[in-house]
Design a protein around this motif. Structure first.
Motif, mmCIF file in Angstrom:
data_model
loop_
_atom_site.group_PDB
_atom_site.id
_atom_site.type_symbol
_atom_site.label_atom_id
_atom_site.label_comp_id
_atom_site.label_asym_id
_atom_site.label_seq_id
_atom_site.Cartn_x
_atom_site.Cartn_y
_atom_site.Cartn_z
ATOM 1 N N SER A 1 0.835 -1.209 0.000
ATOM 2 C CA SER A 1 0.000 0.000 0.000
ATOM 3 C C SER A 1 0.866 1.254 0.000
ATOM 4 C CB SER A 1 -0.936 -0.017 1.201
ATOM 5 O OG SER A 1 -1.690 -1.190 1.209
ATOM 6 N N TRP A 2 0.632 2.135 0.991
ATOM 7 C CA TRP A 2 1.350 3.412 1.060
ATOM 8 C C TRP A 2 2.406 3.407 2.160
ATOM 9 C CZ3 TRP A 2 -4.020 4.108 -0.233
ATOM 10 C CH2 TRP A 2 -4.232 4.786 -1.441
ATOM 11 N N GLY A 3 2.997 2.264 2.446
ATOM 12 C CA GLY A 3 4.021 2.196 3.485
ATOM 13 C C GLY A 3 3.418 1.895 4.848
ATOM 14 N N ASN B 1 16.301 7.431 4.767
ATOM 15 C CA ASN B 1 15.742 7.589 6.114
ATOM 16 C C ASN B 1 14.373 8.266 6.101
ATOM 17 O OD1 ASN B 1 17.482 9.827 5.388
ATOM 18 N ND2 ASN B 1 17.081 10.654 7.408
ATOM 19 N N ASN B 2 13.705 8.205 4.955
ATOM 20 C CA ASN B 2 12.258 8.480 4.914
ATOM 21 C C ASN B 2 11.512 7.291 5.523
ATOM 22 O OD1 ASN B 2 13.208 6.997 2.705
ATOM 23 N ND2 ASN B 2 11.755 7.838 1.241
ATOM 24 N N ALA B 3 12.158 6.123 5.524
ATOM 25 C CA ALA B 3 11.545 4.913 6.082
ATOM 26 C C ALA B 3 11.615 4.937 7.606
ATOM 27 C CB ALA B 3 12.271 3.679 5.558
ATOM 28 N N GLY B 4 10.635 4.308 8.228
ATOM 29 C CA GLY B 4 10.659 4.096 9.679
ATOM 30 C C GLY B 4 10.102 2.708 9.909
ATOM 31 N N HIS B 5 10.969 1.762 10.221
ATOM 32 C CA HIS B 5 10.547 0.367 10.385
ATOM 33 C C HIS B 5 10.670 -0.026 11.852
ATOM 34 C CE1 HIS B 5 11.469 -0.608 5.891
ATOM 35 N NE2 HIS B 5 10.636 0.401 6.046
ATOM 36 N N LYS C 1 2.173 18.894 -4.068
ATOM 37 C CA LYS C 1 3.165 18.459 -3.078
ATOM 38 C C LYS C 1 2.762 17.079 -2.527
ATOM 39 C CE LYS C 1 1.846 20.367 1.429
ATOM 40 N NZ LYS C 1 0.552 21.008 1.408
ATOM 41 N N ALA C 2 3.799 16.275 -2.215
ATOM 42 C CA ALA C 2 3.516 14.913 -1.721
ATOM 43 C C ALA C 2 3.423 14.875 -0.209
ATOM 44 C CB ALA C 2 4.605 13.960 -2.198
ATOM 45 N N GLY C 3 3.833 15.974 0.457
ATOM 46 C CA GLY C 3 3.929 15.938 1.922
ATOM 47 C C GLY C 3 5.116 15.073 2.306
ATOM 48 N N THR D 1 8.839 13.642 3.732
ATOM 49 C CA THR D 1 9.395 13.562 5.083
ATOM 50 C C THR D 1 10.474 14.630 5.293
ATOM 51 O OG1 THR D 1 11.033 11.975 4.313
ATOM 52 C CG2 THR D 1 8.990 11.063 5.204
ATOM 53 N N LYS D 2 10.770 15.390 4.236
ATOM 54 C CA LYS D 2 11.786 16.468 4.270
ATOM 55 C C LYS D 2 13.169 15.950 4.669
ATOM 56 C CE LYS D 2 8.784 20.400 4.464
ATOM 57 N NZ LYS D 2 7.525 20.142 5.131
ATOM 58 N N ARG D 3 13.463 14.752 4.276
ATOM 59 C CA ARG D 3 14.781 14.175 4.568
ATOM 60 C C ARG D 3 15.738 14.312 3.379
ATOM 61 N NH1 ARG D 3 12.215 14.571 8.768
ATOM 62 N NH2 ARG D 3 12.280 13.057 10.467
ATOM 63 N N ILE E 1 15.186 13.227 0.263
ATOM 64 C CA ILE E 1 15.163 12.022 -0.581
ATOM 65 C C ILE E 1 15.054 12.395 -2.074
ATOM 66 C CG2 ILE E 1 13.932 9.849 -1.039
ATOM 67 C CD1 ILE E 1 15.234 10.036 1.829
ATOM 68 N N GLY E 2 14.031 13.180 -2.420
ATOM 69 C CA GLY E 2 13.801 13.540 -3.826
ATOM 70 C C GLY E 2 15.006 14.236 -4.452
ATOM 71 N N PRO E 3 15.528 15.300 -3.819
ATOM 72 C CA PRO E 3 16.686 15.992 -4.409
ATOM 73 C C PRO E 3 17.930 15.096 -4.550
ATOM 74 C CG PRO E 3 15.563 17.435 -2.876
ATOM 75 C CD PRO E 3 14.915 16.089 -2.735
ATOM 76 N N GLY F 1 11.816 -4.266 1.580
ATOM 77 C CA GLY F 1 11.363 -3.050 0.900
ATOM 78 C C GLY F 1 11.126 -1.926 1.898
ATOM 79 N N ALA F 2 11.255 -0.716 1.411
ATOM 80 C CA ALA F 2 10.869 0.454 2.211
ATOM 81 C C ALA F 2 9.715 1.134 1.464
ATOM 82 C CB ALA F 2 12.032 1.410 2.365
ATOM 83 N N GLN F 3 8.977 1.997 2.177
ATOM 84 C CA GLN F 3 7.762 2.627 1.639
ATOM 85 C C GLN F 3 6.799 1.531 1.157
ATOM 86 O OE1 GLN F 3 10.979 4.204 0.307
ATOM 87 N NE2 GLN F 3 10.798 5.028 2.341
ATOM 88 N N GLY F 4 6.030 1.797 0.116
ATOM 89 C CA GLY F 4 5.071 0.804 -0.357
ATOM 90 C C GLY F 4 4.857 0.990 -1.844
ATOM 91 N N GLY G 1 4.160 10.324 -4.448
ATOM 92 C CA GLY G 1 4.904 9.235 -3.838
ATOM 93 C C GLY G 1 6.339 9.617 -3.561
ATOM 94 N N THR G 2 7.179 8.607 -3.506
ATOM 95 C CA THR G 2 8.588 8.847 -3.236
ATOM 96 C C THR G 2 9.409 8.700 -4.528
ATOM 97 O OG1 THR G 2 10.376 8.342 -1.687
ATOM 98 C CG2 THR G 2 9.083 6.442 -2.479
ATOM 99 N N SER G 3 10.728 8.624 -4.420
ATOM 100 C CA SER G 3 11.579 8.735 -5.614
ATOM 101 C C SER G 3 12.283 7.435 -5.988
ATOM 102 C CB SER G 3 12.624 9.825 -5.383
ATOM 103 O OG SER G 3 11.982 11.031 -5.052
HETATM 104 P P1 IMO Z 1 8.123 3.139 5.407
HETATM 105 O O1 IMO Z 1 9.325 2.434 4.829
HETATM 106 C C1 IMO Z 1 4.870 5.995 4.773
HETATM 107 C C2 IMO Z 1 5.652 9.275 1.929
HETATM 108 C C3 IMO Z 1 5.699 10.681 2.457
HETATM 109 C C4 IMO Z 1 5.284 11.449 1.213
HETATM 110 C C5 IMO Z 1 5.925 10.681 0.081
HETATM 111 C C6 IMO Z 1 7.258 11.246 -0.388
HETATM 112 O O2 IMO Z 1 8.224 3.408 6.857
HETATM 113 O O3 IMO Z 1 6.879 2.437 4.991
HETATM 114 P P2 IMO Z 1 9.710 11.362 0.606
HETATM 115 O O4 IMO Z 1 10.228 11.887 1.907
HETATM 116 O O5 IMO Z 1 9.997 9.924 0.364
HETATM 117 O O6 IMO Z 1 10.114 12.208 -0.557
HETATM 118 O O7 IMO Z 1 8.107 11.517 0.728
HETATM 119 O O8 IMO Z 1 6.114 9.363 0.584
HETATM 120 N N1 IMO Z 1 6.572 8.315 2.616
HETATM 121 C C7 IMO Z 1 6.168 7.340 3.444
HETATM 122 N N2 IMO Z 1 4.945 7.058 3.946
HETATM 123 N N3 IMO Z 1 5.924 5.207 5.084
HETATM 124 C C8 IMO Z 1 7.142 5.447 4.559
HETATM 125 O O9 IMO Z 1 8.172 4.606 4.721
HETATM 126 C C9 IMO Z 1 7.323 6.591 3.748
HETATM 127 N N4 IMO Z 1 8.380 7.141 3.113
HETATM 128 C C10 IMO Z 1 7.904 8.174 2.418
HETATM 129 O O10 IMO Z 1 4.806 10.857 3.522
HETATM 130 O O11 IMO Z 1 3.884 11.386 0.988
#
Ligand code: IMO
Ligand code: GDP
Ligand code: MG
Length: 434
Positions: free
Chosen positions: A12-14, A39-43, A124-126, A128-130, A132-134, A221-224, A237-239
């Protein structure tokens, strides 16, 4: 047949519980690999009463497995060193291998992340401001700085100077007052490079060799999938390719060496960040799920948006990942909610859709089609733990109906059921999974 290599991916969406499932499977693994994201991920892993929140280090670390950060990841060295330090303080041996070709996140990437988000308005995706994208943007533009450069003072100086030239022009377009001292950042990163040097390896060679030697490997995997850059909900989404397709490019292990794909599904939907969520709940039931599931971001602490389980988008994720087996998590968090709903399709402008519409412009116009299920009663933690110990047959009948509907609808095998954050609160249905 038991797999020797397995991918654990979010469908799904992480925040589906990948960390918990990876930790559980790590009991049988030799190596756990991260292949994308940063480090956008939090596991979260709960092991022997200790709660670990990993951002970069793979979730095999509490069991002191070999952990690999592959070339497809982006690495904030300060965050990585802090994670190593935290594990060391807990007397954990850190068996880390860090790819020499992973890209490095610098402070200006984080600044740009914030500034670009502001400029994007409705798109804007909202993040994590870490940064990642840049950082991934620099990688694709072929002027990024990699871990190898970080460990080499001359290369770092040349490449970072170039970056300062470029980035100061760019950042000043957004923020004319921006200042950052090159020498300070250079010496800080030089120090990180020296401290990380001992972990740096050609991880593609290492992993292929270990797999050829029949070592058991998990790709975490990280994110979803719905956040993935190529097959997710662009631009919300993410990058990176937050799915099993990211493994070959992000680790150097070819797809034919990945034996099984385990998709992780949360019993309901959660989302941090922007973009349409067709099954989102804005009512008291949503609040109840958020509280019971502790749905607050692991990285940013933001309250997560929640909704009913959406099997229409998960079926799409099953296809993209080539999912063989699923793990369903957080079933306990739905306790006391009755009735429950599962989305089995969408209608758009009065028409029932054949396939999940990946365009966010279409998703905004979609209405969910639900099937209704009877819920299960509230229990205290002790009872859930007891049920987990007793196995599948002791689950409430209504929960079994819910679980069995999911695997039937998705046409995949139900392999793991999770009814609590701890390793022990897990029921394995398929002993030959890994
Ligand atoms: P884990 O691995 C949930 C979301 C952010 C934002 C979009 C882009 O813990 O499942 P980014 O910082 O990656 O440029 O943000 O992705 N996002 C996540 N949402 N779990 C995550 O990681 C996420 N990593 C990024 O909220 O919408
Ligand atoms: P990840 O990013 O996919 O690893 O997931 P997160 O760790 O960000 O979020 C999942 C949250 O749910 C964490 O707080 C886990 O400890 C917790 N969790 C995982 N599985 C279960 C479960 O079956 N029940 C409950 N109650 N919590 C769970
Ligand atoms: Mg998470």
């Amino acid at each position: 047949m038991n797999a020797n290599t397995i991918a654990v991916v979010g469908l799904s969406w992480g925040d589906e519980g990948k960390g918990k499932i990876t930790d559980y499977l790590s009991q049988k693994a030799d190596i756990v690999v991260r292949y994308q994201g940063g480090n956008n991920a939090g596991h979260t892993v709960v092991s022997n009463g200790i709660k670990y929140k990993f951002k970069l280090i793979p979730s095999g670390a509490p069991l002191e497995k070999e952990v690999v950060i592959g070339n497809g990841c982006v690495v904030d060295p300060k965050v990585l060193l802090k994670e190593i330090e935290n594990l060391t303080k807990l007397n954990k041996k850190v068996n880390l291998k860090l790819s020499s070709t992973a890209h490095v996140i610098f402070p200006f990437h984080r600044v740009l992340d914030g500034l670009q988000e502001k400029s994007k308005g409705d798109y804007k995706a909202g993040t994590t401001k870490r940064g990642i994208g840049p950082t991934y943007s620099d990688k694709a533009a072929r002027w990024g700085i990699r871990v190898f450069d970080l460990t080499n003072p001359e290369l770092l100086e040349i490449k970072l100077k170039k970056q300062y030239e470029i980035k100061s022009k760019l950042i000043k377009l957004y923020d004319p007052k921006w200042v950052s001292d090159f020498n300070e950042v250079y010496s800080e990163y030089l120090d990180y490079g020296q401290r990380l040097k001992g972990y740096v390896t050609d991880t593609a060679y290492y992993l292929n060799k270990q797999i050829n030697n029949r070592k058991k490997v998990i790709f975490e995997g990280a994110q979803g999938t719905l956040l993935g850059i190529d097959h997710g909900m662009y631009p919300f989404g993410t990058s990176s390719n937050a799915n099993s397709l990211g493994i070959p490019s992000g680790s150097g292990v070819p797809s034919k060496k990945i034996n099984k794909v385990l998709g992780v599904i949360k019993a309901y939907t959660s989302r941090v960040g922007e973009g349409p969520v067709v099954t989102e709940l804005h009512d008291k039931t949503g609040d109840q799920i958020r509280e019971q599931g502790h749905e607050y971001g692991t990285v940013t602490g933001r309250p997560r948006r929640v909704g009913w389980l959406d099997l229409f988008n998960i079926a799409y994720s099953v296809m993209i990942n080539g999912v063989d087996n699923i793990a369903i998590t957080l079933l306990d968090a739905l306790e006391g909610i009755d009735p429950l709903k599962i989305c089995i399709g969408y209608e758009m402008e009065g028409e029932k859709l054949e396939s999940w519409p990946i365009q966010s412009e279409f998703l905004e116009k979609c209405e969910p089609i639900y099937q209704v299920f009877e819920g299960w009663e509230k229990r205290d933690r002790k009872d859930w733990r007891q049920i987990a110990l007793q196995g599948y047959n002791s689950l409430p009948k209504t929960m079994k109906n819910y679980i069995e509907f999911i695997s039937k609808e998705l046409k995949v095998r139900n392999s793991i059921i999770s009814i609590g954050p701890d390793r022990e609160e897990t029921i394995v249905l398929d002993k030959n999974l890994f």
